[in-house]
Write an enzyme that holds these catalytic residues in place. Structure first.
Site, PDB file in Angstrom:
ATOM      1  N   ASP A   9       1.019  -0.948  -0.149  1.00  0.00           N
ATOM      2  CA  ASP A   9       0.256   0.038  -0.130  1.00  0.00           C
ATOM      3  C   ASP A   9       0.505   1.178  -0.036  1.00  0.00           C
ATOM      4  OD1 ASP A   9      -2.449   1.544  -0.055  1.00  0.00           O
ATOM      5  OD2 ASP A   9      -2.181   1.942   1.921  1.00  0.00           O
ATOM      6  N   GLU A  44       0.468  -3.504  -5.372  1.00  0.00           N
ATOM      7  CA  GLU A  44       0.083  -1.747  -4.226  1.00  0.00           C
ATOM      8  C   GLU A  44       1.453  -1.105  -4.424  1.00  0.00           C
ATOM      9  OE1 GLU A  44      -4.133  -0.254  -3.109  1.00  0.00           O
ATOM     10  OE2 GLU A  44      -2.925  -1.783  -2.309  1.00  0.00           O
ATOM     11  N   ASP A 167      -2.251 -10.732  -3.284  1.00  0.00           N
ATOM     12  CA  ASP A 167      -3.645  -9.850  -3.076  1.00  0.00           C
ATOM     13  C   ASP A 167      -4.421 -10.211  -4.309  1.00  0.00           C
ATOM     14  OD1 ASP A 167      -5.588  -8.135  -2.114  1.00  0.00           O
ATOM     15  OD2 ASP A 167      -4.696  -6.945  -2.234  1.00  0.00           O
ATOM     16  N   ASN A 169      -7.539 -10.013  -3.408  1.00  0.00           N
ATOM     17  CA  ASN A 169      -9.011  -9.226  -3.171  1.00  0.00           C
ATOM     18  C   ASN A 169     -10.292 -10.278  -3.280  1.00  0.00           C
ATOM     19  OD1 ASN A 169      -8.922  -6.450  -2.477  1.00  0.00           O
ATOM     20  ND2 ASN A 169      -8.037  -6.232  -4.209  1.00  0.00           N
ATOM     21  N   ASP A 240      -4.989 -12.476   1.303  1.00  0.00           N
ATOM     22  CA  ASP A 240      -4.319 -12.656   0.204  1.00  0.00           C
ATOM     23  C   ASP A 240      -3.928 -14.268   0.442  1.00  0.00           C
ATOM     24  OD1 ASP A 240      -2.950  -9.341   0.126  1.00  0.00           O
ATOM     25  OD2 ASP A 240      -4.002 -10.201   1.984  1.00  0.00           O
ATOM     26  N   ASP A 265      -4.078  -2.845   8.124  1.00  0.00           N
ATOM     27  CA  ASP A 265      -3.981  -2.796   6.550  1.00  0.00           C
ATOM     28  C   ASP A 265      -3.400  -4.170   6.389  1.00  0.00           C
ATOM     29  OD1 ASP A 265      -4.745  -2.006   3.594  1.00  0.00           O
ATOM     30  OD2 ASP A 265      -3.145  -1.699   3.291  1.00  0.00           O
ATOM     31  N   HIS A 266      -2.813  -4.896   4.750  1.00  0.00           N
ATOM     32  CA  HIS A 266      -2.016  -6.037   5.037  1.00  0.00           C
ATOM     33  C   HIS A 266      -1.327  -6.480   5.986  1.00  0.00           C
ATOM     34  CE1 HIS A 266      -4.561  -6.903   1.423  1.00  0.00           C
ATOM     35  NE2 HIS A 266      -4.169  -5.307   1.155  1.00  0.00           N
TER      36      HIS A 266
END
Length: 277
Positions: A9, A44, A167, A169, A240, A265-266
């Site tokens: 990100d 990302e 990812d 999604n 993920d 977040d991830h």
């Protein structure tokens, strides 16, 4: 062999930012470096069309001096500074990079979403699957992406074993998110997206985390930044994945979600395998 995947990100924020979250991101990068993976992938990145700038290259050299890397960014007609991916491999390893166009709709093929590294014995693929968006406005295009990506990944699998990460999604089953009942019409947990992911696995790929850990609950890789208590309450989603070709699944020894501390977040994923042939 050891592999890591992480939706970062914003690579710029992680490498050059001054916020507390940027500091948290750098802590995660240090954890990745300490694992000394053979290959790792970041999604990302949000870099410009020119890719890593001098400041980024300098920081990457400091974090990962023993790695080569290849990248792809979002380019017109897609939005600038959007999506993007970068893949790393240890110096001395043989890897040929490809940035495929899979015949995706809209601007998806121009958003820097896929990198494939071909080695003598396998493919290392990373993907940043398009999000269906608020109001599911991109769901129909996302479904076309899913079908085209599955076709393309299957074509690689016919040539050599595949290690695919990123990812995706989508939370595949109800145990892959904390609150399934209230999210059946949310992006990432629609019946359509879940069916598409099941179809991808049905093409000859294995979800390594589920293979190793069975139906364990409460294991997530993403927590919303919009909900400030999501990470602390472990109200997350597992979106993920590390997938491998079925014929290589017996080579998997570890498939884990790495600890990313308080950072929302991830979280990164880690995969370990014996030699892949």
């Amino acid at each position: 062999m050891k592999f890591i995947s992480w939706n970062i990100d914003s690579l710029n924020a992680a490498l050059c930012g001054t916020s507390p979250r940027s500091e948290q991101s750098r802590d995660v990068l240090k954890k990745i470096a300490a694992q000394k993976p053979d290959f790792f992938a970041l999604q990302e990145t949000k870099l410009g069309e020119a890719g890593p700038l001098p400041a980024h290259k300098k920081a990457l050299e400091e974090f990962f001096p023993d790695y080569n890397y290849v990248w792809v960014s979002s380019v017109p007609p897609a939005k600038k500074g959007y999506a993007g991916t970068i893949s790393f491999y240890k110096k001395g390893l043989e890897a040929k990079a490809d940035f495929p166009k899979i015949g995706a709709p809209d601007t998806m093929d121009s958003e820097g979403r896929v990198i494939a590294l071909e080695t003598p014995s396998f493919y290392f693929v990373q993907v940043y699957t398009p999000n269906s968006g608020d109001g599911l406005k991109r769901l129909s295009e996302r479904q076309i992406w899913d079908a085209r990506f599955a076709d393309w990944l299957s074509s690689l699998d016919k040539k050599k074993p595949v290690v695919a990460c990123g990812d995706f999604n989508v939370a595949h089953t109800e145990i892959d998110l904390a609150n399934p009942d209230s999210n059946h019409f949310s992006a990432g947990f629609t019946d359509e997206e879940r069916a598409d992911f099941a179809a991808l696995l049905g093409r000859g790929f294995v979800d390594t985390f589920r293979m190793v850990h069975g139906d364990v609950k409460g294991a997530y890789s993403w927590w919303s930044q919009r909900i400030t208590t999501a990470k602390a309450n472990n109200s997350g989603w597992r979106i993920d994945y590390f997938l491998v070709s079925e014929r290589s699944a017996q080579k998997v020894s570890r498939s884990e979600i790495m600890d990313s501390g308080a950072r929302p977040d991830h979280a990164p994923l880690l995969l370990e395998m014996d030699s892949i042939e």
